[in-house]
Scaffold this active site. Structure first.
Site, PDB file in Angstrom:
ATOM      1  N   THR A 199     -33.007 -13.891   3.838  1.00 36.03           N
ATOM      2  CA  THR A 199     -32.855 -12.994   2.702  1.00 36.03           C
ATOM      3  C   THR A 199     -34.203 -12.491   2.216  1.00 36.03           C
ATOM      4  OG1 THR A 199     -30.873 -14.202   2.033  1.00 36.03           O
ATOM      5  CG2 THR A 199     -31.906 -12.791   0.377  1.00 36.03           C
ATOM      6  N   LYS A 203     -32.746 -27.005   4.848  1.00 35.71           N
ATOM      7  CA  LYS A 203     -32.868 -25.696   5.507  1.00 35.71           C
ATOM      8  C   LYS A 203     -34.076 -25.732   6.436  1.00 35.71           C
ATOM      9  CE  LYS A 203     -33.160 -20.687   4.583  1.00 35.71           C
ATOM     10  NZ  LYS A 203     -32.077 -20.360   5.534  1.00 35.71           N
ATOM     11  N   HIS A 248     -34.676 -23.176  -1.353  1.00 31.17           N
ATOM     12  CA  HIS A 248     -33.429 -23.652  -0.750  1.00 31.17           C
ATOM     13  C   HIS A 248     -33.470 -25.174  -0.672  1.00 31.17           C
ATOM     14  CE1 HIS A 248     -33.078 -19.447   0.511  1.00 31.17           C
ATOM     15  NE2 HIS A 248     -31.811 -19.681   0.780  1.00 31.17           N
TER      16      HIS A 248
END
Length: 272
Positions: free
Chosen positions: A142, A135, A131
């Site tokens: 997920t 983040k 990511h």
């Protein structure tokens, strides 16, 4: 009848996407847009709370919604099965609904379901997720959800083989599955689930390319489910029949939902 919606974290990237979707949907009205630092008393007057805040704030948002007798849709990352178990009794006692969505992307949900379906056939499974550098949590929600689904699918064959997990470079184990998290510029969201057995490997890859396009269909599905939910629901796959069966699983009661295609994302499977 119009459902009045309060969005916590509505000033952030995901919250902004959710807010735009809600504002375009008939039967919904955004009555409060809160940041992750706002006073939760601003939830008063809403019929439904949507949480897109931060992992540290999210549990307080859920509790505040439940205390007010409000349903809550949680899009914030960081909710493992263990953490959800902390609030499940509160939701059930209040008679409200809490819907936890680790990823609003339908392609991501399908990728996780494929990984779970394949999991009993491969002894070695690892997840690599990437990511953007901003983040703040890792591993991603997920990845955690995928690992938990893999572990559930392997209940008859046991945990995955993951040697040398005492070494920090081997990643963080979630439900016996090593997860490796990358945080770097130039990437939106990417997950690879690598399944390996004697003489072969299978890699399932999902890339988010344009979040607003990729998340929109899933947000609309989750929004409708959250308005009527009772108890705790986890994942879009809980109310979306994607037609993928794990060995020994029973057919879902839900009917397939035609979203007319899912733009903004790429999913692929490769074998080697």
């Amino acid at each position: 009848m119009t459902t009045r919606v309060a969005i916590v974290g509505g000033t952030g990237k995901l919250g902004g996407i959710i807010r735009e979707v809600v504002e375009r949907e008939d039967g919904y009205e955004v009555v409060a847009t809160l940041s992750s630092r706002s006073e939760l008393a601003e939830l008063d007057g809403a019929d439904l709370v949507i949480d897109a805040s931060t992992p540290a704030v999210s549990i307080d948002v859920v509790r505040a919604a439940v205390e007010r007798g409000l349903n809550v849709l949680v899009g914030t990352s960081g909710w493992s099965a263990e953490r959800i178990a902390l609030v499940r009794p509160l939701v059930e006692a209040a008679g409200t609904g809490a819907v936890f969505i680790p990823n609003f992307s339908l392609g991501s949900v399908i990728g996780s379901a494929l990984a779970a379906a394949a999991a009993p056939f491969f002894p070695s499974i690892e997840i690599v997720e990437a990511h953007r550098e901003s983040k703040i949590d890792s591993p991603s929600g997920t990845a955690v959800r995928t690992a938990e689904l893999i572990a559930a699918a392997r209940s008859d064959v046991g945990p995955v083989e993951s040697p040398h997990v005492d070494q920090r470079a081997r990643g963080q184990q979630v439900a016996s599955v090593p997860i490796h998290s990358l945080r770097r510029p130039g990437v939106m969201a990417r997950q690879e689930t690598i399944l390996a057995g004697p003489g072969e490997s299978l890699t399932l890859t999902h890339d988010t390319i344009e979040p607003a396009l990729a998340y929109g269909p899933g947000i609309r599905l989750a929004l409708a489910a959250a308005r009527e939910a009772r108890g705790v629901i986890v994942g879009l796959d809980s109310f979306l029949d994607i037609g993928i069966r794990r060995p020994g699983s029973k057919p879902a009661d839900a009917q397939p939902i035609d979203e007319g295609g899912v733009p903004g994302q790429v999913a692929r499977a490769t074998g080697a």
